[in-house]
Design a protein around this motif. Sequence first.
Motif, mmCIF file in Angstrom:
data_model
loop_
_atom_site.group_PDB
_atom_site.id
_atom_site.type_symbol
_atom_site.label_atom_id
_atom_site.label_comp_id
_atom_site.label_asym_id
_atom_site.label_seq_id
_atom_site.Cartn_x
_atom_site.Cartn_y
_atom_site.Cartn_z
ATOM 1 N N VAL A 1 0.728 -1.234 0.061
ATOM 2 C CA VAL A 1 -0.129 0.152 0.173
ATOM 3 C C VAL A 1 0.837 1.191 -0.064
ATOM 4 O O VAL A 1 0.543 2.319 -0.971
ATOM 5 N N LEU A 2 1.868 1.269 1.012
ATOM 6 C CA LEU A 2 2.838 2.409 0.989
ATOM 7 C C LEU A 2 3.502 2.571 -0.510
ATOM 8 O O LEU A 2 3.778 3.697 -0.747
ATOM 9 N N HIS A 3 3.992 1.363 -0.972
ATOM 10 C CA HIS A 3 4.579 1.530 -2.338
ATOM 11 C C HIS A 3 3.316 2.337 -3.394
ATOM 12 O O HIS A 3 4.007 3.001 -4.409
ATOM 13 N N ALA A 4 2.371 1.827 -3.286
ATOM 14 C CA ALA A 4 1.424 2.359 -4.291
ATOM 15 C C ALA A 4 1.114 3.902 -4.120
ATOM 16 O O ALA A 4 0.534 4.616 -4.785
ATOM 17 N N TRP A 5 1.344 4.331 -2.745
ATOM 18 C CA TRP A 5 1.013 5.577 -2.498
ATOM 19 C C TRP A 5 2.415 6.746 -2.720
ATOM 20 O O TRP A 5 2.059 7.677 -2.703
ATOM 21 N N GLN A 6 3.250 6.106 -3.316
ATOM 22 C CA GLN A 6 4.502 6.872 -3.327
ATOM 23 C C GLN A 6 4.048 8.072 -4.377
ATOM 24 O O GLN A 6 3.475 8.046 -5.479
ATOM 25 N N GLY A 7 4.744 9.304 -3.833
ATOM 26 C CA GLY A 7 4.358 10.478 -4.648
ATOM 27 C C GLY A 7 3.351 11.158 -4.265
ATOM 28 O O GLY A 7 3.202 12.368 -4.685
ATOM 29 N N LEU A 8 2.315 10.655 -3.472
ATOM 30 C CA LEU A 8 1.161 11.255 -2.755
ATOM 31 C C LEU A 8 1.773 12.170 -1.646
ATOM 32 O O LEU A 8 0.592 13.028 -1.244
ATOM 33 N N GLY A 9 2.458 11.710 -0.864
ATOM 34 C CA GLY A 9 3.080 12.408 0.333
ATOM 35 C C GLY A 9 2.045 11.889 1.534
ATOM 36 O O GLY A 9 1.101 11.315 1.428
ATOM 37 N N TYR A 10 2.373 12.543 2.656
ATOM 38 C CA TYR A 10 1.554 12.248 3.887
ATOM 39 C C TYR A 10 1.265 10.717 4.164
ATOM 40 O O TYR A 10 0.020 10.436 4.064
ATOM 41 N N TYR A 11 2.053 9.837 4.078
ATOM 42 C CA TYR A 11 1.919 8.346 4.035
ATOM 43 C C TYR A 11 0.982 7.898 5.171
ATOM 44 O O TYR A 11 0.322 6.745 5.238
ATOM 45 N N ARG A 12 0.926 8.813 6.204
ATOM 46 C CA ARG A 12 0.057 8.235 7.326
ATOM 47 C C ARG A 12 -1.544 8.048 6.994
ATOM 48 O O ARG A 12 -2.066 7.353 7.453
ATOM 49 N N ARG A 13 -1.885 8.968 5.816
ATOM 50 C CA ARG A 13 -3.171 8.487 5.138
ATOM 51 C C ARG A 13 -3.086 6.842 4.526
ATOM 52 O O ARG A 13 -4.438 6.378 4.829
ATOM 53 N N THR B 1 6.630 5.032 13.623
ATOM 54 C CA THR B 1 5.896 6.369 14.050
ATOM 55 C C THR B 1 6.845 7.438 13.463
ATOM 56 O O THR B 1 8.072 7.216 13.397
ATOM 57 N N GLY B 2 6.065 8.571 13.419
ATOM 58 C CA GLY B 2 7.167 9.615 12.971
ATOM 59 C C GLY B 2 7.095 9.993 11.569
ATOM 60 O O GLY B 2 6.284 9.183 10.743
ATOM 61 N N PRO B 3 7.844 10.865 11.065
ATOM 62 C CA PRO B 3 7.666 11.109 9.567
ATOM 63 C C PRO B 3 8.311 10.077 8.794
ATOM 64 O O PRO B 3 9.087 9.378 9.126
ATOM 65 N N TRP B 4 7.650 9.856 7.515
ATOM 66 C CA TRP B 4 7.851 8.866 6.638
ATOM 67 C C TRP B 4 8.116 7.247 7.393
ATOM 68 O O TRP B 4 8.933 6.413 7.253
ATOM 69 N N ALA B 5 6.792 7.078 8.434
ATOM 70 C CA ALA B 5 7.019 5.716 8.930
ATOM 71 C C ALA B 5 7.048 4.727 8.068
ATOM 72 O O ALA B 5 6.111 4.497 7.015
ATOM 73 N N ASN B 6 7.559 3.740 8.527
ATOM 74 C CA ASN B 6 7.709 2.283 7.782
ATOM 75 C C ASN B 6 8.228 2.380 6.452
ATOM 76 O O ASN B 6 8.200 1.578 5.491
ATOM 77 N N LEU B 7 8.622 3.599 5.784
ATOM 78 C CA LEU B 7 9.394 3.613 4.480
ATOM 79 C C LEU B 7 10.798 3.376 4.565
ATOM 80 O O LEU B 7 11.499 3.568 5.680
ATOM 81 N N TRP B 8 11.496 3.112 3.503
ATOM 82 C CA TRP B 8 12.813 2.799 3.237
ATOM 83 C C TRP B 8 13.459 3.991 2.960
ATOM 84 O O TRP B 8 12.785 4.957 2.411
#
Length: 375
Positions: free
Chosen positions: A81-93, A260-267
Amino acid sequence: MNAETWLAAADLPHFRRALLRWYRKHGRDLPWRESSSAYHVWVSEVMLQQTTVATVERRFHEFLSRFPDIDSLACASEADVLHAWQGLGYYRRARFLHQAAKRILEEHDGVMPSDPKTIRALPGLGRYTANAIASFAFGARVPILEANTLRVWSRICAMRGDPTKPPVSNDLWHVAEEALPRKEPGDFNQALMDLGATICTPREASCDRCPVSTHCRAHEEGLVERFPELPEKRAQENVDHVSVVIWHHRKVLISKRPETGPWANLWEFPRVERTDAENWTDAAWRAIRTYCAGQATLGAERKAIRHGIMHYRVHLKCFDVLLNEGTRLPDESTRWVEPEALTKLPFSSPQRRLVASVQESPSFQGTLLDESRKR
């Protein structure tokens, strides 16, 4: 002026007719309006939070092709899901979207509930988003208040005070609810949003083209530019970050962000914030030693990236590093990967620019062969 004063004087039937007539002729043609599917409405509304309409228009169908329904979204991994969201920002959403899909699958048999209060109980759904889903997908007579409609109602009522906080926000929710027609409340809400997006815009209101300007107190008083009375934005702070692309046996080291925090769980490539006491290379060496042990060679600067996040303007410098002898420190959040595998993992937008650079030049770059660059 307050909401009750405007409501007492308003010709609501005329206001509604004029707005809906304008909407049928000038409403925006947006891809998520092609269907009244609650899932489509939900995805679009979450995407549109903090992301431009133009960007969401490009990405909406792409996301749906990967996750066409609630079941497919719920059954996907968070990383997908996070991979598909790349480029949209605010990954918490995206994380909330995924969590809510799981809840709907578990508690509602995979069907989005129609009651606004039930929708609002789902992860990441506040009053506006819950009401938008209920209104646009199920025809519920509930108000919506987001950036565009907040501005429209603030001007129509010439509402003084901060509209994002009580008691002014409560008044605006009240007037938005009272103004709703019995029929077509969803179209009425969409019309208000489109009016704010195309006519009653933040920088300049085109009052001569507004279908409800005769009902607008701010226009009547010649004070449209004054409203809404939003608080001043917090000034952005400048910060310097350093990322290191550490090469070892044709692989690079990447690190997973905390939960938690900015960019949580992203590489990301190993990254540190530069302190006032450090120069850029000092910070780069600190990043190396935070993640690796052994002899390393610091290469030339690979890329400089400037970006913003929350209240910060970030200057990110990226250096290549060759790990001559040694290994990464034991840490479950790091791994060695081949450059071509990087695109399969979710990265933040600035780090994706570094990924692109690594894939364009997939080897250690620009060594300055002096002993000061080896440690």
